[in-house]
Design a protein around this motif. Structure first.
Motif, PDB file in Angstrom:
ATOM      1  N   LYS A 187       4.025   7.213  24.592  1.00  0.00           N
ATOM      2  CA  LYS A 187       4.076   7.068  23.136  1.00  0.00           C
ATOM      3  C   LYS A 187       4.712   8.287  22.513  1.00  0.00           C
ATOM      4  O   LYS A 187       4.862   9.328  23.146  1.00  0.00           O
ATOM      5  N   LYS A 188       5.071   8.122  21.249  1.00  0.00           N
ATOM      6  CA  LYS A 188       5.483   9.244  20.409  1.00  0.00           C
ATOM      7  C   LYS A 188       4.387   9.413  19.374  1.00  0.00           C
ATOM      8  O   LYS A 188       3.928   8.429  18.785  1.00  0.00           O
ATOM      9  N   ARG A 189       3.973  10.660  19.168  1.00  0.00           N
ATOM     10  CA  ARG A 189       2.933  10.944  18.181  1.00  0.00           C
ATOM     11  C   ARG A 189       3.532  11.748  17.033  1.00  0.00           C
ATOM     12  O   ARG A 189       4.239  12.726  17.247  1.00  0.00           O
ATOM     13  N   TYR A 190       3.227  11.298  15.834  1.00  0.00           N
ATOM     14  CA  TYR A 190       3.668  11.934  14.603  1.00  0.00           C
ATOM     15  C   TYR A 190       2.419  12.395  13.857  1.00  0.00           C
ATOM     16  O   TYR A 190       1.482  11.616  13.679  1.00  0.00           O
ATOM     17  N   THR A 191       2.390  13.650  13.425  1.00  0.00           N
ATOM     18  CA  THR A 191       1.255  14.187  12.685  1.00  0.00           C
ATOM     19  C   THR A 191       1.671  14.390  11.237  1.00  0.00           C
ATOM     20  O   THR A 191       2.641  15.110  10.955  1.00  0.00           O
ATOM     21  N   ILE A 192       0.931  13.747  10.330  1.00  0.00           N
ATOM     22  CA  ILE A 192       1.290  13.733   8.914  1.00  0.00           C
ATOM     23  C   ILE A 192       0.094  14.178   8.084  1.00  0.00           C
ATOM     24  O   ILE A 192      -0.991  13.587   8.179  1.00  0.00           O
ATOM     25  N   ALA A 193       0.283  15.198   7.263  1.00  0.00           N
ATOM     26  CA  ALA A 193      -0.765  15.654   6.345  1.00  0.00           C
ATOM     27  C   ALA A 193      -0.751  14.769   5.098  1.00  0.00           C
ATOM     28  O   ALA A 193       0.312  14.461   4.555  1.00  0.00           O
ATOM     29  N   PHE A 194      -1.971  14.351   4.684  1.00  0.00           N
ATOM     30  CA  PHE A 194      -2.097  13.545   3.478  1.00  0.00           C
ATOM     31  C   PHE A 194      -3.436  13.839   2.823  1.00  0.00           C
ATOM     32  O   PHE A 194      -4.490  13.570   3.402  1.00  0.00           O
TER      33      PHE A 194
END
Length: 159
Positions: free
Chosen positions: A87-94
């Protein structure tokens, strides 16, 4: 002892795309049953060995240790059964929390999940517009289960 409290969601759109760069992951399991999992993971250029206890609600005990990349790769190649998680993991602050978006590849291509780690099961959090239906507690979406029953093999009615 560490305690992991996370909630999982399907995605309700592509509004998250372009908000972060993805990191490639590969992971397999030395042990995967209801009482415990022992996972080997390559995350970019880092290796990890993780032991997790049984899930109760949205939480479980978790112990994670960084290990040499060469050892992680060797365990994945020789000790962990196929298929494995790619997989590809994307980390997004919200709004004060980090969301991890997993875009699955290989035998789980087409599945995209979002996870949020919380300090308590009842901790409030804001949901971005791209967050869809919650699947916390649905064992089909556990990574260890996706190794045994890949997304590509699910009936279309379950997707």
């Amino acid at each position: 002892m560490g305690r992991e409290i996370e909630r999982k969601f399907l995605l309700a759109g592509d509004g998250w795309r372009g908000l972060a760069e993805g990191i490639e992951y590969r992971q397999g399991y030395l042990c995967a049953d209801r009482a415990r999992t022992v996972r080997v993971r390559l995350a970019g250029d880092r290796g990890f060995l993780t032991v997790k206890g049984p899930t109760a609600g949205a939480g479980r005990d978790e112990y994670e240790y960084e290990i040499p990349v060469a050892e992680a790769r060797m365990m994945l190649d020789t000790l962990c059964p196929q298929p494995q998680i790619e997989k590809k993991r994307y980390t997004i602050a919200f709004r004060g929390h980090l969301w991890e978006i997993d875009e699955f590849l290989g035998s789980n291509q087409g599945l995209v999940l979002a996870e949020i780690e919380l300090a308590a099961e009842d901790e409030p959090f804001a949901r971005p517009e791209w967050i869809g239906r919650e699947v916390t507690g649905d064992a089909r979406y556990y990574n260890a289960m996706l190794c045994r029953q890949p997304y590509r093999d699910w009936p279309d009615a379950d997707k």
